[in-house]
Design a protein around this motif. Sequence first.
Motif: not given
Length: 179
Positions: A70-75, A128-138, A147-151, A160-165
Amino acid sequence: MDFEKLEIKPFEPEDYFKVLGFFCGDSFLNNYIKDSQCALADQKNGLTSTTLILYEEDVVGYYTCNSNILTVDKNEAQSIGLQESFSVPAFEIKNFAISQKFQRKGIGLHMFMRLLGQIATLKDTIAARYLFLWSVETAIGFYEDKLYFERMEESSENGLTLMRLPLINTFNVYEEDVE
């Protein structure tokens, strides 16, 4: 719903005819499990692993997982010592679907908690640093609220929306639910 009656098993070629009646309300997720060139082919080629959820012999859901990056931001990358790459190891849930007639009965949450327990065990051996998924809007609210995932990104071209935990220091939150 009696969760004790759920059967969890790897998707095998002999299960193909069981999935043909599966309908979750999303055409991509329906087609992925039904098309022999998708789930079974990906599994045969070592790209993913798909697990079926059965209730009284009926397929009521499935999930497809793999290891990925998973690609994370530079910071964030720099804060953990990455200089050249902004990619971190992650587990990916490629697909997670519950049959429409079994939605909102707790199966999704029950199965997700079970899957998180398996990931917690794997994480002790495979970084593994994250668990991620692509979510349908609903399902975005389900992943955020339950489940405390963040967009990470708003919806992509396929809706689909990319979300990570984060998996670092996360499993103590789920400890009671996983046991």
